[in-house]
Write a protein that holds these residues in place. Structure first.
Motif: not given
Length: 242
Positions: A118-146
């Motif tokens: 995963y990380h080797a491919a991500l590094a290669a993708t960025i190196e081959a076509a350097p983006p102007a911006l990387i958007l790291s996209l996640h989501s979070f639960t409204p409340q943790l069970a813990s």
């Protein structure tokens, strides 16, 4: 392009936007038994609900592509440092994952099969076509069970030391009437492994986005957020180049 550990949607472009979603999938390979109820795979402990679809929609726009994790975070958590035990979690938000109680050889095999490609491919993708911006996209639960504490934010902006993109995105999101968490629901200074490795380490601009999962649980809501993030990401990318 699709691999067991990752998939690429769209064509990465030099000077474009790359949307990275470490936890886009809840897939568990047939030869891996996590020892959990199947229903758990539909919950936040297994997948960042909604982000896979949002990334795909965004990648339908010119100059935007998506790099997505292709297995559940319970199989391998790509947004962790390789040396940490949590890269193959034995528990998550109060749920035991007995199939991840691996010996050293089993743990190493999981890293070699998923984490490193995963990380080797991500590094290669960025190196081959350097983006102007990387958007790291996640989501979070409204409340943790813990936890007894609700999470009121609609969206969170995370970063470590590099806050160039964050400072531009936060007022734009607030202008749309959103409750924006600056380093909420947790701090990017504590959990930012993928962006630390592929963005901060090389001075590449990035924007860490966390969307509350109940706001992106259906296709129409996912479309709204995808369109919003395309608009904001393009503005931020242009502003950073100015």
């Amino acid at each position: 392009m699709e691999h067991e550990a990752f998939r690429i949607v769209g064509t990465p472009r030099f000077g474009g936007i790359l949307v990275v979603s470490d936890h886009a999938s809840n897939r568990v390979p047939e030869d891996i038994d996590l020892g959990i109820a199947t229903s758990l795979l539909e919950q936040h402990v297994a997948i960042d609900i909604g982000v896979g679809a949002i990334g795909e929609i965004m990648a339908g726009n010119p100059g935007i592509s998506a790099f997505q994790g292709n297995v559940s975070r319970l199989v391998c958590d790509f947004n962790r440092d390789e040396h940490l035990p949590s890269v193959v979690p034995i528990a998550s938000d109060g749920h035991a994952i007995p199939g991840n109680a691996l010996d050293h050889a089993g743990h190493e095999a999981r890293l070699a099969r998923f984490f490193r490609p995963y990380h080797a491919a991500l590094a290669a993708t960025i190196e081959a076509a350097p983006p102007a911006l990387i958007l790291s996209l996640h989501s979070f639960t409204p409340q943790l069970a813990s936890s007894d504490e609700p999470r009121p934010w609609h969206v969170g902006i995370l970063y470590n030391e590099d806050d160039r993109a964050a400072r531009r995105a936060i007022p734009m999101l607030e202008a749309e009437g959103l409750n924006v968490g600056d380093q909420q629901p947790y701090s990017g200074r504590l959990l930012n492994a993928t962006m630390n490795r592929h963005a901060e380490a090389d001075g590449r601009p990035y924007l860490g986005i966390e969307i509350r999962q109940d706001l992106i649980a259906d296709p129409s809501a996912q479309r709204v957020w995808a369109d919003r993030l395309v608009r904001i990401a393009n503005f931020v990318a242009i502003a950073l180049e100015g």
